[in-house]
Design a protein around this motif. Structure first.
Motif, short mmCIF file in Angstrom:
data_model
loop_
_atom_site.label_atom_id
_atom_site.label_comp_id
_atom_site.label_asym_id
_atom_site.label_seq_id
_atom_site.Cartn_x
_atom_site.Cartn_y
_atom_site.Cartn_z
N ASP A 1 0.87 -1.18 0.00
CA ASP A 1 0.00 0.00 0.00
C ASP A 1 0.91 1.23 0.00
O ASP A 1 1.76 1.37 0.87
CB ASP A 1 -0.90 0.00 1.24
CG ASP A 1 -2.02 1.03 1.13
OD1 ASP A 1 -1.71 2.20 0.83
OD2 ASP A 1 -3.19 0.68 1.36
N SER B 1 0.22 4.34 0.60
CA SER B 1 -0.10 5.44 1.49
C SER B 1 -0.31 5.01 2.95
O SER B 1 -0.15 5.82 3.85
CB SER B 1 -1.35 6.18 1.01
OG SER B 1 -2.48 5.33 1.04
N ARG B 2 -0.65 3.75 3.20
CA ARG B 2 -0.93 3.32 4.57
C ARG B 2 0.36 3.00 5.32
O ARG B 2 1.23 2.29 4.80
CB ARG B 2 -1.85 2.09 4.55
CG ARG B 2 -2.19 1.55 5.94
CD ARG B 2 -3.24 0.46 5.85
NE ARG B 2 -2.83 -0.61 4.94
CZ ARG B 2 -2.02 -1.61 5.28
NH1 ARG B 2 -1.51 -1.69 6.50
NH2 ARG B 2 -1.72 -2.54 4.39
N SER C 1 1.49 -1.92 12.40
CA SER C 1 0.38 -1.00 12.63
C SER C 1 -0.87 -1.68 13.18
O SER C 1 -1.55 -1.11 14.04
CB SER C 1 0.05 -0.26 11.34
OG SER C 1 1.07 0.67 11.04
N GLU D 1 -5.60 10.02 10.32
CA GLU D 1 -5.90 8.90 11.21
C GLU D 1 -7.36 8.49 11.04
O GLU D 1 -8.27 9.29 11.24
CB GLU D 1 -5.63 9.27 12.67
CG GLU D 1 -5.88 8.12 13.63
CD GLU D 1 -5.66 8.51 15.08
OE1 GLU D 1 -5.83 7.64 15.96
OE2 GLU D 1 -5.31 9.68 15.34
N SER E 1 -10.51 1.64 12.00
CA SER E 1 -10.94 0.41 11.35
C SER E 1 -10.96 -0.68 12.41
O SER E 1 -9.92 -1.00 13.00
CB SER E 1 -9.97 0.03 10.22
OG SER E 1 -10.35 -1.19 9.63
N VAL F 1 -5.78 3.61 11.92
CA VAL F 1 -5.06 3.36 10.67
C VAL F 1 -4.51 4.70 10.19
O VAL F 1 -5.27 5.65 9.99
CB VAL F 1 -5.99 2.75 9.59
CG1 VAL F 1 -5.24 2.62 8.27
CG2 VAL F 1 -6.54 1.41 10.04
N LYS G 1 -2.63 7.00 7.37
CA LYS G 1 -2.31 7.08 5.94
C LYS G 1 -1.69 8.44 5.65
O LYS G 1 -2.07 9.45 6.25
CB LYS G 1 -3.58 6.91 5.09
CG LYS G 1 -4.17 5.51 5.15
CD LYS G 1 -5.32 5.36 4.18
CE LYS G 1 -5.85 3.93 4.17
NZ LYS G 1 -6.97 3.76 3.20
#
Length: 413
Positions: A35, A37-38, A55, A113, A116, A121, A123
């Motif tokens: 990913d 961006s995460r 994470s 932020e 989830s 989470v 990003k």
């Protein structure tokens, strides 16, 4: 959704599942192959060395980072080849703002932020290239965080959304591992790409041209200043340089190779396809300041018996640059220039119309050895878009386009 600054998180305390502080945040890492961006993990500095905190194992982020697992279960950091570290690889680094079409330096990173399954989470939302990010870093630890936030709140942000950021990585191995490409940059106009490239350091320019598609790289290279153009080609290996030069307009390619040392030019020519090599080698025989040295050998020429339908079909299959297709040229069986048909007349003609009936008068041409001054005067006097170049037997050998003359006049300013 709330926003956190990278510099606020760096150095923040980290607590394990028992609520015991076991270290501080050293880095935040992306795994671009998963990913782009995460945030994939936190790198935590502990007494036992740096550890990886995934994470998903983070319960909450407040004044510190709270984990759901014991520090003893966190893996040691054994290299970070496949990770993109925000602090190391972004802060104070130059990036390409593809929306603003410029090169900028990163002062901070805004992280979004989200929640989830009741877990945070993070990003990457944007990079901060303004004063706000610089002040935050400068006063961190000097001014209490609450007071610092009040100061920063009054400062307008200069943010570039993450989706408009192109990263510059000079190490070829890391580019592959981190899957760094320049797809977004490649969608810009070649002139904008050229402006961006000219603002980069030599190693960064090479990195960009190693990654761009050959066709895009060729168009951008034609727009780059001659000195920078030469530097870029000399920095590339001969095979890559040949791939790009083959995609350039022949006249531009010949001008470029003529400025290189003879040995380097020969190396690049040897890597080129035979037909392209021959075409450019022939142009190199002419002086750069002559009509032949400025001409493009890719143009549309048809026999004198051709019709408007034939011209449309020829245009449909033409693979050269669009700047030469404003005029269709007619030649006889010996290749002698016999006429010129403006594209505007072709558009309005019936398919069966003979092209000879659409020719423009007078038929203006120049000879291969004509000077640049003579060529420029013809363009000015007759308001030409293209000018055919003929040899001593009046055989059509190439075409000079108006953009070539504009470049010539700009160089003399």
């Amino acid at each position: 959704m709330s926003t956190l600054a990278l510099t606020e998180l760096l150095g923040a305390p980290v607590f394990d599942t028992a609520g015991t502080q076991c270290g501080r945040v050293r880095e935040l890492a992306l795994a671009p192959q998963e990913d782009k961006s995460r945030i994939a993990m936190f790198i935590v500095r502990t007494k036992a060395g740096d550890r990886l905190l995934p994470s998903p194992a983070v319960r909450s982020i407040d004044s510190g980072v709270y984990a759901t697992t014991a520090a003893s279960t966190w893996s040691p950091v054994n290299g970070a080849e496949g990770l993109f570290l925000l602090g190391r690889d972004l802060l104070d680094q130059q990036i390409i703002d593809v929306h603003g079409r410029k090169v900028v330096r990163v002062n901070d990173v805004d992280l979004n932020e989200e929640l989830s399954n009741n877990r945070p989470v993070l990003k990457v939302g944007a990079v901060d290239v303004g004063v706000r990010g610089a002040i935050r870093r400068l006063l961190k630890g000097v001014v209490p965080m609450l007071a610092l936030r009040k100061i920063l709140h009054r400062m307008p942000p200069r943010l570039i959304p993450w989706e408009f950021v192109d990263l510059i990585e000079t190490d070829p191995a890391r580019r592959v591992k981190l899957r760094i490409s320049h797809e977004r940059l490649a969608r810009l106009h070649p002139a904008d790409i050229a402006d961006i490239v000219e603002d980069l350091a030599p190693a960064e320019r090479e990195a960009v041209f190693q990654t761009l598609d050959e066709g895009v790289a060729a168009e951008a290279l034609e727009e780059v200043e001659p000195k920078v153009q030469k530097s870029i080609v000399e920095s590339l290996d001969s095979e890559r340089a040949a791939e790009i030069v083959e995609e350039m307009n022949p006249d531009a390619a010949a001008d470029l190779l003529a400025d290189l040392p003879q040995e380097r030019t020969s190396e690049i020519l040897l890597e080129m396809e035979p037909q392209d090599r021959q075409e450019i080698s022939e142009l190199l025989e002419f002086g750069e300041n002559t009509a032949a040295g400025r001409m493009n050998t890719e143009y549309v020429a048809l026999g004198v018996a051709a019709t408007a339908h034939d011209a449309v079909e020829a245009l449909r299959h033409f693979e050269g640059g669009i700047e030469t297709v404003s005029t269709i040229y007619l030649v006889d069986s010996r290749g002698t220039l016999a006429g010129a048909v403006p594209l505007s007349k072709l558009v309005l003609a019936e398919p069966e119309t003979p092209l000879l009936s659409l020719t423009q008068e007078p038929l203006i041409s120049t000879h291969a050895r004509a000077s640049e001054k003579e060529v420029a005067e013809l363009f000015d006097k007759y308001n030409l878009l293209t000018l055919p170049v003929v040899d001593q037997n009046k055989k059509l050998t190439g075409v000079i386009t108006s953009d070539d003359i504009i470049s010539l006049l700009r160089a003399k300013l």
